[in-house]
Design an enzyme around this catalytic site. Structure first.
Site, PDB file in Angstrom:
ATOM      1  N   HIS A 133       0.821  -1.215   0.000  1.00 31.32           N
ATOM      2  CA  HIS A 133       0.000   0.000   0.000  1.00 31.32           C
ATOM      3  C   HIS A 133       0.857   1.268   0.000  1.00 31.32           C
ATOM      4  O   HIS A 133       0.336   2.374   0.110  1.00 31.32           O
ATOM      5  CB  HIS A 133      -0.901  -0.033   1.240  1.00 31.32           C
ATOM      6  N   LYS A 163       3.244   4.434  -1.040  1.00 29.69           N
ATOM      7  CA  LYS A 163       3.366   5.389  -2.145  1.00 29.69           C
ATOM      8  C   LYS A 163       4.638   6.188  -1.916  1.00 29.69           C
ATOM      9  O   LYS A 163       4.701   7.050  -1.040  1.00 29.69           O
ATOM     10  CB  LYS A 163       2.171   6.348  -2.209  1.00 29.69           C
ATOM     11  N   ASP A 209      16.702  11.253  -7.678  1.00 30.67           N
ATOM     12  CA  ASP A 209      18.114  11.663  -7.546  1.00 30.67           C
ATOM     13  C   ASP A 209      18.569  11.821  -6.097  1.00 30.67           C
ATOM     14  O   ASP A 209      19.596  12.467  -5.843  1.00 30.67           O
ATOM     15  CB  ASP A 209      18.363  12.986  -8.286  1.00 30.67           C
ATOM     16  N   HIS A 215      -9.443  10.989   1.986  1.00 35.01           N
ATOM     17  CA  HIS A 215      -8.514   9.862   1.899  1.00 35.01           C
ATOM     18  C   HIS A 215      -7.244  10.132   2.704  1.00 35.01           C
ATOM     19  O   HIS A 215      -6.327   9.322   2.725  1.00 35.01           O
ATOM     20  CB  HIS A 215      -8.168   9.611   0.427  1.00 35.01           C
ATOM     21  N   LYS A 221      -4.617  10.439   5.717  1.00 36.85           N
ATOM     22  CA  LYS A 221      -4.357   9.416   6.739  1.00 36.85           C
ATOM     23  C   LYS A 221      -3.299   9.916   7.714  1.00 36.85           C
ATOM     24  O   LYS A 221      -2.121   9.975   7.363  1.00 36.85           O
ATOM     25  CB  LYS A 221      -3.847   8.142   6.075  1.00 36.85           C
ATOM     26  N   ASP A 264      -1.109  17.913  19.804  1.00 38.00           N
ATOM     27  CA  ASP A 264      -0.721  19.121  20.538  1.00 38.00           C
ATOM     28  C   ASP A 264       0.052  20.133  19.689  1.00 38.00           C
ATOM     29  O   ASP A 264       0.837  20.919  20.238  1.00 38.00           O
ATOM     30  CB  ASP A 264       0.124  18.750  21.766  1.00 38.00           C
TER      31      ASP A 264
END
Length: 490
Positions: free
Chosen positions: A229, A231, A236, A408, A410, A415
């Site tokens: 899952h 991404k 470079d 979507h 996440k 604080d």
């Protein structure tokens, strides 16, 4: 043909005659040969009881445990990593690191846990740009790809062959023609709608591709639960990306089913790039059977950031690890909160540890704010999410549904001092089954910026009050109860 039907009839009669025995054997496999949370075991056993034989077939596809299987090796860099880890551990114990990085004050135990659990070395010189809109994120990514000189490493759970990837592909092909090394790692389940010929054509055009957990006979996905899952993009070793956006037109708001897509992605320049590049190389080595650690160029040339000086740890989790580092980070951050907690997640199916931590925080006077989508993309998951959200509502949390489109994003903010954002949803699947990667950022300025985005989102939200939740319809209550019962499998 008659003979085939006769054999089939004999097999079915045998299964029916020995149903109790077969179910008992399957139950033994589930109980004694897999180390699982007891609730998950009981859920599978219940499914096996109500759907004999077929329940075990579901288990083979969805439940076979990979826990503790060491799929990824770091032999070529173990000494280098271990030296850095031991050095930072000693610096934390002597409080030298706290002096060098004052933003980790109050979080040194979490830094230590991440060092010990996943070898997440704390990096102290990072510039971070936060993207909450897909168009902005991909414009920045396209520009960084245009500026690539040596290599581009791309890893996404979902890559769709549509208008967005066509824009990216055109620039990638141009860079490949210029001699830039390009690698794309994709998940077989997430990219199941993309034909194999598409990837083969990219390979012929100079772009290396690799598939994570390919389907059996190109169609049969035996590891439905264990998906990569993550991404990640590294270019470079000068810039890297991590977050929630995949590659598809819906992520830039071009799918009418979802409408506006609200997500969060981080663009990082600085020492934290090493953690993301290591993660990509490990995943690529496993999927492509190509050991890139033999080439030092992929780990060198990382320069410190010059603007924000954020302290960052890159953490990851997956079914190949004995711990659940992302879940544990969420729990530890919640336990350290003194004033406010902000949570955004499309799927909220917490385990006992996370749910208990949130309830304790609420009853201790900490303001807990939870934001989930207003619409489901997976109905059972959404109804289970609504059930757990309701428990927080009744305890006194501020809970919201995002109405502008699909949420979507996440992550969790504590604080206005630290946050943990990335690819992991706040659900059991992300904690224990999927391969995930998150960034833990210890920086007041960036934490406050992330909080501002949350507060801005409240303009597009509906607050779920106690009266609203108590007054929900009977059909919704039934859906919630069924989905919650199945939540260990969702």
């Amino acid at each position: 043909m008659q003979q085939i039907w006769e054999i089939t009839d004999i097999v079915l009669r045998f299964i029916w005659a020995h149903l109790v025995v077969l179910n008992g054997l399957f139950a033994i496999v589930i109980i004694f040969f897999q180390r699982r949370d007891p609730k998950t075991v009981w859920t599978w056993l219940m499914l096996l009881y109500f759907i004999p034989i077929l329940g075990f077939i579901f288990y083979l596809f969805l439940g076979a445990d990979m826990h503790k299987r060491k799929m990824f090796k770091t032999k070529e860099i173990e000494d280098r990593l271990n030296e850095a880890i031991r050095q930072q551990e000693n610096q934390i114990k002597s409080r030298e690191l706290q002096k060098q990085a004052p933003n980790i004050e109050g979080f040194s135990d979490l830094v230590m846990f991440n060092l010990d659990a996943v070898g997440a070395v704390l990096s102290s010189a990072n510039d971070i740009d936060i993207y909450v809109d897909g168009n902005d994120k991909f414009e920045a990514l396209l520009e960084d790809i245009r500026n690539a000189e040596k290599f581009i490493h791309i890893q996404y759970y979902i890559i769709k062959n549509d208008v967005l990837f066509n824009r990216i592909k055109d620039i990638l092909l141009q860079k490949a023609a210029e001699g830039v090394e390009i690698r794309i790692l994709y998940d077989a389940m997430g990219c199941r709608s993309v034909r194999r010929s598409f990837w083969e054509k990219l390979n012929r055009q100079g772009i290396r591709t690799a598939e994570f957990f390919p389907a059996l006979l190109r169609r049969l996905h035996m590891r439905i639960n264990y998906r990569n899952h993550r991404k990640i993009v590294v270019i470079d070793n000068k810039v890297a990306y991590v977050g929630g956006f995949n590659i598809g037109k819906e992520y830039i708001g071009l799918d009418s089913r979802f409408g506006y897509w609200r997500d969060t992605h981080l663009r990082i320049q600085g020492e934290a790039i090493l953690g993301l590049e290591l993660r990509f190389l490990l995943d690529w080595n496993y999927a492509a059977r190509e050991n890139l650690f033999l080439e030092s160029a992929y780990l060198d040339g990382i320069l410190p950031g010059k603007r924000d000086y954020c302290n960052v740890q890159i953490i990851y989790s997956g079914p190949d690890t004995s711990l659940q580092p992302v879940r544990d980070n969420y729990v530890r951050l919640i336990n350290k909160a003194e004033h406010k907690i902000y949570i955004q997640t499309p799927y909220f199916i917490p385990d006992d540890a996370l749910l208990t931590s949130l309830l304790i925080a609420i009853h201790s006077g900490v303001e807990v704010n939870l934001m989930i989508p207003c619409k489901p993309d997976h109905p059972f998951v959404y109804w289970a999410t609504y059930s757990y959200m309701g428990e927080l509502v009744m305890a006194g949390a501020n809970c919201y549904t995002y109405d502008r489109g699909f949420l979507h994003s996440k992550g969790l903010i504590v604080d206005d001092k630290a946050f943990c954002y990335g690819t992991a949803n706040m659900d059991i699947r992300s904690f224990a089954l999927n391969f995930e990667v998150n960034a833990v950022v210890y920086d007041e300025a960036k934490a406050k910026e992330m909080t501002r985005y949350f507060i801005d989102d409240l303009q597009h939200c509906t607050r779920i009050t106690k009266d609203m939740y108590v007054g929900r319809s009977l059909p919704l209550r039934i859906k919630e109860q069924i989905s919650r019962l199945l939540s260990p499998l969702l």
